[in-house]
Motif scaffolding. Sequence first.
Motif, PDB file in Angstrom:
ATOM      1  N   PHE A 117       0.987  -1.320   0.061  1.00  0.00           N
ATOM      2  CA  PHE A 117      -0.120  -0.092   0.004  1.00  0.00           C
ATOM      3  C   PHE A 117       1.021   1.285  -0.005  1.00  0.00           C
ATOM      4  CE2 PHE A 117      -2.312   3.335   2.231  1.00  0.00           C
ATOM      5  CZ  PHE A 117      -3.526   3.495   1.313  1.00  0.00           C
ATOM      6  N   VAL A 118       1.807   1.234   0.977  1.00  0.00           N
ATOM      7  CA  VAL A 118       2.556   2.548   1.032  1.00  0.00           C
ATOM      8  C   VAL A 118       3.563   2.711  -0.047  1.00  0.00           C
ATOM      9  CG1 VAL A 118       2.226   2.637   3.484  1.00  0.00           C
ATOM     10  CG2 VAL A 118       4.328   1.507   2.286  1.00  0.00           C
ATOM     11  N   PHE A 119       4.011   1.456  -0.781  1.00  0.00           N
ATOM     12  CA  PHE A 119       4.924   1.548  -1.833  1.00  0.00           C
ATOM     13  C   PHE A 119       4.207   2.015  -3.240  1.00  0.00           C
ATOM     14  CE2 PHE A 119       8.545  -0.930  -0.033  1.00  0.00           C
ATOM     15  CZ  PHE A 119       8.837   0.079   0.886  1.00  0.00           C
ATOM     16  N   ASP A 120       2.736   2.208  -3.182  1.00  0.00           N
ATOM     17  CA  ASP A 120       2.008   2.297  -4.402  1.00  0.00           C
ATOM     18  C   ASP A 120       2.053   3.958  -4.711  1.00  0.00           C
ATOM     19  OD1 ASP A 120       0.460   2.475  -6.413  1.00  0.00           O
ATOM     20  OD2 ASP A 120      -1.653   2.088  -5.231  1.00  0.00           O
ATOM     21  N   ASP A 121       2.566   4.407  -5.607  1.00  0.00           N
ATOM     22  CA  ASP A 121       2.791   5.545  -6.013  1.00  0.00           C
ATOM     23  C   ASP A 121       1.646   6.018  -6.803  1.00  0.00           C
ATOM     24  OD1 ASP A 121       4.034   8.096  -6.153  1.00  0.00           O
ATOM     25  OD2 ASP A 121       5.340   7.787  -7.892  1.00  0.00           O
ATOM     26  N   SER A 122       0.536   6.268  -5.901  1.00  0.00           N
ATOM     27  CA  SER A 122      -0.851   6.507  -6.527  1.00  0.00           C
ATOM     28  C   SER A 122      -0.894   7.966  -6.575  1.00  0.00           C
ATOM     29  CB  SER A 122      -2.114   5.755  -5.946  1.00  0.00           C
ATOM     30  OG  SER A 122      -2.110   6.220  -4.581  1.00  0.00           O
ATOM     31  N   GLY A 123      -0.137   8.738  -5.934  1.00  0.00           N
ATOM     32  CA  GLY A 123      -0.458  10.320  -5.839  1.00  0.00           C
ATOM     33  C   GLY A 123      -1.100  10.762  -4.812  1.00  0.00           C
ATOM     34  N   VAL A 124      -2.062   9.993  -4.074  1.00  0.00           N
ATOM     35  CA  VAL A 124      -2.843  10.310  -2.887  1.00  0.00           C
ATOM     36  C   VAL A 124      -2.005   9.703  -1.578  1.00  0.00           C
ATOM     37  CG1 VAL A 124      -4.844   9.908  -1.885  1.00  0.00           C
ATOM     38  CG2 VAL A 124      -5.096   9.626  -4.382  1.00  0.00           C
ATOM     39  N   THR A 125      -1.914  10.770  -0.763  1.00  0.00           N
ATOM     40  CA  THR A 125      -0.982  10.713   0.431  1.00  0.00           C
ATOM     41  C   THR A 125      -1.693  11.139   1.440  1.00  0.00           C
ATOM     42  OG1 THR A 125       0.507  12.440   0.056  1.00  0.00           O
ATOM     43  CG2 THR A 125       1.205  10.386  -0.932  1.00  0.00           C
TER      44      THR A 125
ATOM     45  N   PRO B  98       4.982  13.668   3.881  1.00  0.00           N
ATOM     46  CA  PRO B  98       6.492  13.578   4.079  1.00  0.00           C
ATOM     47  C   PRO B  98       7.158  12.105   4.075  1.00  0.00           C
ATOM     48  CG  PRO B  98       5.413  15.129   5.500  1.00  0.00           C
ATOM     49  CD  PRO B  98       4.446  14.586   4.846  1.00  0.00           C
ATOM     50  N   ILE B  99       6.346  11.303   4.612  1.00  0.00           N
ATOM     51  CA  ILE B  99       6.660   9.762   4.644  1.00  0.00           C
ATOM     52  C   ILE B  99       6.247   9.032   3.580  1.00  0.00           C
ATOM     53  CG2 ILE B  99       6.643   7.637   6.095  1.00  0.00           C
ATOM     54  CD1 ILE B  99       6.216   9.326   8.566  1.00  0.00           C
ATOM     55  N   GLU B 100       4.810   9.063   3.147  1.00  0.00           N
ATOM     56  CA  GLU B 100       4.629   8.264   1.966  1.00  0.00           C
ATOM     57  C   GLU B 100       4.926   8.676   0.779  1.00  0.00           C
ATOM     58  OE1 GLU B 100       0.247   8.534   2.498  1.00  0.00           O
ATOM     59  OE2 GLU B 100       0.377   7.590   4.319  1.00  0.00           O
ATOM     60  N   GLY B 101       5.154   9.726   0.413  1.00  0.00           N
ATOM     61  CA  GLY B 101       5.664  10.342  -0.979  1.00  0.00           C
ATOM     62  C   GLY B 101       6.977   9.718  -1.230  1.00  0.00           C
ATOM     63  N   PRO B 102       8.191   9.837  -0.310  1.00  0.00           N
ATOM     64  CA  PRO B 102       9.307   8.887  -0.711  1.00  0.00           C
ATOM     65  C   PRO B 102       9.198   7.378  -0.925  1.00  0.00           C
ATOM     66  CG  PRO B 102       9.979  10.701   1.033  1.00  0.00           C
ATOM     67  CD  PRO B 102       8.357  10.611   0.800  1.00  0.00           C
ATOM     68  N   LEU B 103       8.262   6.858   0.116  1.00  0.00           N
ATOM     69  CA  LEU B 103       8.051   5.347   0.050  1.00  0.00           C
ATOM     70  C   LEU B 103       7.443   4.990  -1.207  1.00  0.00           C
ATOM     71  CD1 LEU B 103       6.866   4.683   3.784  1.00  0.00           C
ATOM     72  CD2 LEU B 103       8.978   4.270   2.871  1.00  0.00           C
ATOM     73  N   GLY B 104       6.546   6.042  -1.725  1.00  0.00           N
ATOM     74  CA  GLY B 104       5.761   5.788  -2.944  1.00  0.00           C
ATOM     75  C   GLY B 104       6.970   5.479  -4.111  1.00  0.00           C
ATOM     76  N   ARG B 105       7.700   6.560  -4.027  1.00  0.00           N
ATOM     77  CA  ARG B 105       8.640   6.391  -4.847  1.00  0.00           C
ATOM     78  C   ARG B 105       9.794   5.375  -4.919  1.00  0.00           C
ATOM     79  NH1 ARG B 105       8.423  12.149  -3.799  1.00  0.00           N
ATOM     80  NH2 ARG B 105      10.149  12.160  -2.240  1.00  0.00           N
ATOM     81  N   LEU B 106      10.224   4.908  -3.776  1.00  0.00           N
ATOM     82  CA  LEU B 106      10.877   3.705  -3.387  1.00  0.00           C
ATOM     83  C   LEU B 106      10.141   2.574  -3.953  1.00  0.00           C
ATOM     84  CD1 LEU B 106      13.448   2.143  -2.068  1.00  0.00           C
ATOM     85  CD2 LEU B 106      11.977   2.211  -0.136  1.00  0.00           C
ATOM     86  N   GLY B 107       8.688   2.422  -4.030  1.00  0.00           N
ATOM     87  CA  GLY B 107       8.008   1.345  -4.673  1.00  0.00           C
ATOM     88  C   GLY B 107       8.050   1.174  -5.927  1.00  0.00           C
ATOM     89  N   ARG B 108       8.784   2.211  -6.789  1.00  0.00           N
ATOM     90  CA  ARG B 108       8.894   1.797  -8.338  1.00  0.00           C
ATOM     91  C   ARG B 108       9.925   0.763  -8.409  1.00  0.00           C
ATOM     92  NH1 ARG B 108       9.532   8.469  -9.551  1.00  0.00           N
ATOM     93  NH2 ARG B 108       7.266   9.056  -8.787  1.00  0.00           N
ATOM     94  N   LEU B 109      10.883   0.555  -7.508  1.00  0.00           N
ATOM     95  CA  LEU B 109      11.880  -0.418  -7.514  1.00  0.00           C
ATOM     96  C   LEU B 109      11.080  -1.875  -7.666  1.00  0.00           C
ATOM     97  CD1 LEU B 109      14.750   0.724  -5.031  1.00  0.00           C
ATOM     98  CD2 LEU B 109      14.416   1.082  -7.740  1.00  0.00           C
ATOM     99  N   PRO B 110      11.333  -2.843  -8.646  1.00  0.00           N
ATOM    100  CA  PRO B 110      10.633  -3.949  -8.842  1.00  0.00           C
ATOM    101  C   PRO B 110      10.909  -4.778  -7.291  1.00  0.00           C
ATOM    102  CG  PRO B 110      11.811  -3.623 -10.732  1.00  0.00           C
ATOM    103  CD  PRO B 110      12.043  -2.592  -9.854  1.00  0.00           C
TER     104      PRO B 110
END
Length: 364
Positions: free
Chosen positions: A145-153, A157-169
């Motif tokens: 869930f938190v690694f899903d870069d859906s744009g809704v946070t 400050p925490i979910e934004g970077p985690l969403g970008r990290l989630g782009r890694l396979p």
Amino acid sequence: MIARVFGASFVVTILSLVVAFLYAGWSGVALCAILGILEISLSFDNAVINATILERMSPMWQKIFLTVGILIAVVGMRLLFPLVIVWATAGLNPVDAMDLALNPPADGAATFADGSASYETLLTDAHPQIAAFGGMFLIMLFLDFVFDDSGVTWLSPIEGPLGRLGRLPGASTVVALAALVTAAQFAADDATVSVLTAGILGLFTYLVVNGLTGLIEQDEPDDSAGPSEAVKAVGKAGLFLFLYLEVLDASFSFDGVIGAFAITSDPILIALGLGFIGAMFVRSITVYMVRAGTLSEYRYLEHGAHWAIGALAVIMLVSVDENIEVPEIVTGLIGVAFIGAATLSSIWANRRDAARQSASPVAD
């Protein structure tokens, strides 16, 4: 709608309390009620997550979740599962385990006069493996869930970077495995291998059920219904979502079942309180959220529930260390805190949106 959704839960509660009275008198009624309240208070985050999944299911599968699902929750997870754990870890068959559970040592002792362990002790000894399995399933749910870069946070400050990290396979799988290996380092020496095995099984279960559900949902759209029903899972997709919900419920119930032994070790009262009363109300709350549109009205509620799940997963993995015991009230309060904060944030966000709309000029 409240009477229609919660009516069955109230009826089941009354019947359960009557059975508890016939089985163990007024003390049984009190213990059954306490266990029911405990399950409801600890499982509100479970209800929120269930609602997000139930929204994707057809009305038929929603009904199956409330009927067949409750039997699995009560008979399977709250009654048979502890017996299976004792059978798997202590070599006692389920019949002997049930006899052991119904005839505990006098004065609540951990062992009998001959030195053999009680049912409660045997189940508690299996806690590291149970926590590893449930913790890994839940932490994968949280990380996806938190690694899903859906744009809704919510916690940007925490979910934004985690969403970008989630782009890694495979990012969530890597992080979850790292958490499991770290937790296993603190398990007892004779439990390290079993903890790792149980954790990997939890991860495997999540990946298989979640993966098959997503795959079949894509292959079986229900285009015969109207536009609002086209995205509802039917057929095999509904079946796998149902299985996913049951495994999710099992993961949530692990610690609740073990924690119930702080109140009573009687498996009948545990099944009545945690299962028939608690699990039934959790399902009713889930259905109410779906039908009332609670998740769309409170935009950050799903976020708060997932953060509560993440906290629960961490607590379960930390409790692999037999020297660490986290009280159930702490687990429940963390979940309530996250969900309460998310609800308040949603209300404030709705008010800001309403204020902006009323302040903006209206076109002629």
